[in-house]
Design a protein around this motif. Structure first.
Motif, PDB file in Angstrom:
ATOM      1  N   HIS A 167    -115.363   0.787  28.184  1.00  0.00           N
ATOM      2  CA  HIS A 167    -114.969   2.197  28.247  1.00  0.00           C
ATOM      3  C   HIS A 167    -113.711   2.358  29.092  1.00  0.00           C
ATOM      4  N   SER A 168    -112.795   3.218  28.620  1.00  0.00           N
ATOM      5  CA  SER A 168    -111.647   3.638  29.406  1.00  0.00           C
ATOM      6  C   SER A 168    -110.832   2.432  29.878  1.00  0.00           C
ATOM      7  N   LEU A 169    -110.573   2.343  31.166  1.00  0.00           N
ATOM      8  CA  LEU A 169    -109.781   1.250  31.718  1.00  0.00           C
ATOM      9  C   LEU A 169    -110.506  -0.090  31.631  1.00  0.00           C
ATOM     10  N   GLY A 170    -111.827  -0.035  31.484  1.00  0.00           N
ATOM     11  CA  GLY A 170    -112.584  -1.264  31.289  1.00  0.00           C
ATOM     12  C   GLY A 170    -112.203  -1.997  30.019  1.00  0.00           C
ATOM     13  N   ASN A 171    -111.607  -1.281  29.058  1.00  0.00           N
ATOM     14  CA  ASN A 171    -111.149  -1.929  27.839  1.00  0.00           C
ATOM     15  C   ASN A 171    -110.027  -2.918  28.118  1.00  0.00           C
ATOM     16  N   TYR A 172    -109.187  -2.595  29.097  1.00  0.00           N
ATOM     17  CA  TYR A 172    -108.116  -3.533  29.440  1.00  0.00           C
ATOM     18  C   TYR A 172    -108.709  -4.843  29.960  1.00  0.00           C
ATOM     19  N   VAL A 173    -109.737  -4.738  30.818  1.00  0.00           N
ATOM     20  CA  VAL A 173    -110.409  -5.928  31.331  1.00  0.00           C
ATOM     21  C   VAL A 173    -110.976  -6.739  30.167  1.00  0.00           C
ATOM     22  N   ALA A 174    -111.684  -6.047  29.256  1.00  0.00           N
ATOM     23  CA  ALA A 174    -112.361  -6.729  28.163  1.00  0.00           C
ATOM     24  C   ALA A 174    -111.376  -7.367  27.188  1.00  0.00           C
ATOM     25  N   VAL A 175    -110.381  -6.601  26.762  1.00  0.00           N
ATOM     26  CA  VAL A 175    -109.450  -7.117  25.758  1.00  0.00           C
ATOM     27  C   VAL A 175    -108.617  -8.260  26.322  1.00  0.00           C
ATOM     28  N   GLU A 176    -108.215  -8.165  27.588  1.00  0.00           N
ATOM     29  CA  GLU A 176    -107.453  -9.255  28.193  1.00  0.00           C
ATOM     30  C   GLU A 176    -108.298 -10.526  28.313  1.00  0.00           C
ATOM     31  N   ALA A 177    -109.582 -10.379  28.690  1.00  0.00           N
ATOM     32  CA  ALA A 177    -110.458 -11.543  28.776  1.00  0.00           C
ATOM     33  C   ALA A 177    -110.627 -12.192  27.400  1.00  0.00           C
ATOM     34  N   LEU A 178    -110.822 -11.364  26.380  1.00  0.00           N
ATOM     35  CA  LEU A 178    -110.968 -11.884  25.024  1.00  0.00           C
ATOM     36  C   LEU A 178    -109.673 -12.543  24.540  1.00  0.00           C
ATOM     37  N   ARG A 179    -108.559 -11.933  24.886  1.00  0.00           N
ATOM     38  CA  ARG A 179    -107.256 -12.504  24.497  1.00  0.00           C
ATOM     39  C   ARG A 179    -107.073 -13.882  25.116  1.00  0.00           C
ATOM     40  N   GLN A 180    -107.414 -14.020  26.390  1.00  0.00           N
ATOM     41  CA  GLN A 180    -107.272 -15.310  27.056  1.00  0.00           C
ATOM     42  C   GLN A 180    -108.153 -16.367  26.393  1.00  0.00           C
ATOM     43  N   MET A 181    -109.384 -15.976  26.047  1.00  0.00           N
ATOM     44  CA  MET A 181    -110.290 -16.921  25.392  1.00  0.00           C
ATOM     45  C   MET A 181    -109.748 -17.333  24.029  1.00  0.00           C
ATOM     46  N   ALA A 182    -109.228 -16.353  23.280  1.00  0.00           N
ATOM     47  CA  ALA A 182    -108.725 -16.643  21.939  1.00  0.00           C
ATOM     48  C   ALA A 182    -107.522 -17.570  21.979  1.00  0.00           C
ATOM     49  N   ILE A 183    -106.646 -17.402  22.970  1.00  0.00           N
ATOM     50  CA  ILE A 183    -105.473 -18.272  23.094  1.00  0.00           C
ATOM     51  C   ILE A 183    -105.905 -19.694  23.459  1.00  0.00           C
ATOM     52  N   ARG A 184    -106.799 -19.794  24.412  1.00  0.00           N
ATOM     53  CA  ARG A 184    -107.221 -21.119  24.879  1.00  0.00           C
ATOM     54  C   ARG A 184    -107.990 -21.885  23.808  1.00  0.00           C
ATOM     55  N   ASP A 185    -108.898 -21.190  23.121  1.00  0.00           N
ATOM     56  CA  ASP A 185    -109.802 -21.848  22.177  1.00  0.00           C
ATOM     57  C   ASP A 185    -109.398 -21.670  20.717  1.00  0.00           C
ATOM     58  N   ARG A 186    -108.234 -21.021  20.502  1.00  0.00           N
ATOM     59  CA  ARG A 186    -107.754 -20.757  19.147  1.00  0.00           C
ATOM     60  C   ARG A 186    -108.766 -19.918  18.350  1.00  0.00           C
ATOM     61  N   GLY A 187    -109.309 -18.963  19.013  1.00  0.00           N
ATOM     62  CA  GLY A 187    -110.278 -18.079  18.382  1.00  0.00           C
ATOM     63  C   GLY A 187    -111.404 -17.754  19.342  1.00  0.00           C
ATOM     64  N   LEU A 188    -112.224 -16.782  18.966  1.00  0.00           N
ATOM     65  CA  LEU A 188    -113.364 -16.387  19.786  1.00  0.00           C
ATOM     66  C   LEU A 188    -114.632 -17.087  19.310  1.00  0.00           C
ATOM     67  N   PRO A 189    -115.621 -17.233  20.191  1.00  0.00           N
ATOM     68  CA  PRO A 189    -116.875 -17.883  19.789  1.00  0.00           C
ATOM     69  C   PRO A 189    -117.548 -17.153  18.631  1.00  0.00           C
ATOM     70  N   ALA A 190    -118.193 -17.902  17.771  1.00  0.00           N
ATOM     71  CA  ALA A 190    -118.871 -17.320  16.615  1.00  0.00           C
ATOM     72  C   ALA A 190    -119.996 -16.366  17.027  1.00  0.00           C
ATOM     73  N   LYS A 191    -120.511 -16.534  18.233  1.00  0.00           N
ATOM     74  CA  LYS A 191    -121.579 -15.649  18.712  1.00  0.00           C
ATOM     75  C   LYS A 191    -121.101 -14.220  18.963  1.00  0.00           C
ATOM     76  N   PHE A 192    -119.810 -14.050  19.145  1.00  0.00           N
ATOM     77  CA  PHE A 192    -119.267 -12.723  19.435  1.00  0.00           C
ATOM     78  C   PHE A 192    -119.208 -11.931  18.134  1.00  0.00           C
TER      79      PHE A 192
END
Length: 375
Positions: free
Chosen positions: A207-232
């Motif tokens: 929610h709100s500014l928490g989206n920046y935290v979430a999207v940035e964390a997901l972005r970092q994971m996607a860059i490192r692992d070339r995608g997000l885990p299938a569980k997501f």
């Protein structure tokens, strides 16, 4: 514009004087018809010992800390669904108030054991991670997530990620830096869920500014692992306080990998907090304030598909009925509203329109064009 900003903040500050404090003192409660929500908490906040019942304050901690908290919710017959009934005085009355049954700080190993016990007992082995927004105190995040988890009826194990918001209307810039500070911590939590063989599915609600935290964390994971885990399986962004251009770059990295999960955007059509954020950010549009009434430019059959998961419907129905995700008692709050968007296509909304799916009273995603045709 500066005068309007100052006036808005002044009114917001005056309205925050009666916010709850000290509710996280455990008590015994045995009330017929009451419900209990157990949640694991991971936080980048610094712990505090005073005043009692606060546990974690608004300052930044060193590394991740954990807590195990249980909240008692009074019987549905004595409360308004969608609201947190804060005690008028402490201790609260469990027959009519939200009260705390357990509030224990934990080390990592203890937290993992507690979580694994719950995820194994959950038939779907499904974890829902909630990341709160700007101007949110620790106990507000706890009670609000307990309410959302309970009232949505979703079959999930709640995991709260709470970052160092000072819970003050005038501390927006501090909160924004704290959001940036906390993205690595959330990434650690999300990676642990992805690596846990006992977890089958992970959904994320921010929610709100928490989206920046979430999207940035997901972005970092996607860059490192070339995608997000299938569980997501589901990513839900409610009134995201993110610059539209920034999100366009973030989503490109997230969806550049394999099997990117659907991202659903819940928009607030009259969000004063996002308006304030836009003003502070040099009048740059915020993602959570895109216009959902514009025509979609692609195949209308896509409408609603991104909102097909049970957990998205459950959360969407709550938001459609006026559910708030913030307990900041200020004029900058908002009701998220009933409009869900496919966030992948929403980034083009400023120029080209968006794909939308309003939720009806039964929780169905309704095609916007068909809806207009019935009016």
């Amino acid at each position: 514009m500066r005068l309007a900003l100052l006036l808005a903040l002044t009114f917001a500050l005056a309205a925050c004087a009666d916010r709850p404090e000290g509710n996280l003192i455990a008590m015994e409660a045995h009330i017929a018809g009451a419900s209990t929500v157990d949640m694991l908490v991971a936080t980048t906040r610094a712990p505090v010992d005073a005043p009692p019942g606060v546990m974690f304050g608004g300052e930044r901690g060193r590394g991740l800390r954990f807590a195990d908290i249980a909240v008692s919710i009074p019987p549905d017959g004595v409360r308004k669904i969608g609201d947190v009934q804060w005690p008028q005085q402490l201790p609260g009355d469990p027959a009519r108030d939200f009260v705390t049954l357990r509030a224990d700080r934990m080390e990592l190993a203890e937290a993992k054991t507690a979580f694994d016990r719950r995820i194994v007992a959950n038939p779907s082995h499904h974890a829902l991670v909630f990341v709160h927004g700007y101007n949110t105190r620790f106990e507000e995040a706890v009670y609000r997530f307990a309410q959302v988890a309970h009232d949505s009826g979703a079959d999930i194990v709640p995991v709260l990620f709470t970052w160092p918001s000072r819970g003050k209307a005038l501390e927006y810039l501090y909160d924004r830096e704290s959001a940036n500070y906390s993205r690595d911590g959330l990434e650690v939590v999300l990676q642990a869920l992805a690596d846990d063989p006992k977890v089958s599915e992970v959904s994320i609600l921010a929610h709100s500014l928490g989206n920046y935290v979430a999207v940035e964390a997901l972005r970092q994971m996607a860059i490192r692992d070339r995608g997000l885990p299938a569980k997501f399986k589901n990513i839900m962004l409610a009134s995201p306080d993110i610059d539209v251009d920034v999100f366009r770059r973030q989503i490109a990295e997230i969806e550049n990998g394999h099997a990117a999960p659907p991202i659903t955007l819940f928009v607030a059509q009259d969000d004063k907090a996002l308006g304030l954020s836009k003003l502070i950010a040099g009048d740059e549009p915020r993602l959570g304030a895109v216009d959902p009434t514009q025509e979609a430019t692609d195949d209308p059959a896509r409408h609603g598909k991104f909102a097909s998961a049970d957990v998205v419907h459950a959360i969407g129905v709550r938001l459609a009925s006026g559910q708030t995700l913030s307990d900041a008692k200020s004029n900058l709050g908002e009701t998220v509203g009933a409009m869900a968007l496919n966030a992948t296509h929403a980034v083009g909304a400023v120029a080209a329109g968006v794909a939308t799916a309003p939720f009806d009273a039964k929780g169905a995603a309704v095609d916007q064009r068909a809806r207009r045709g019935q009016q």
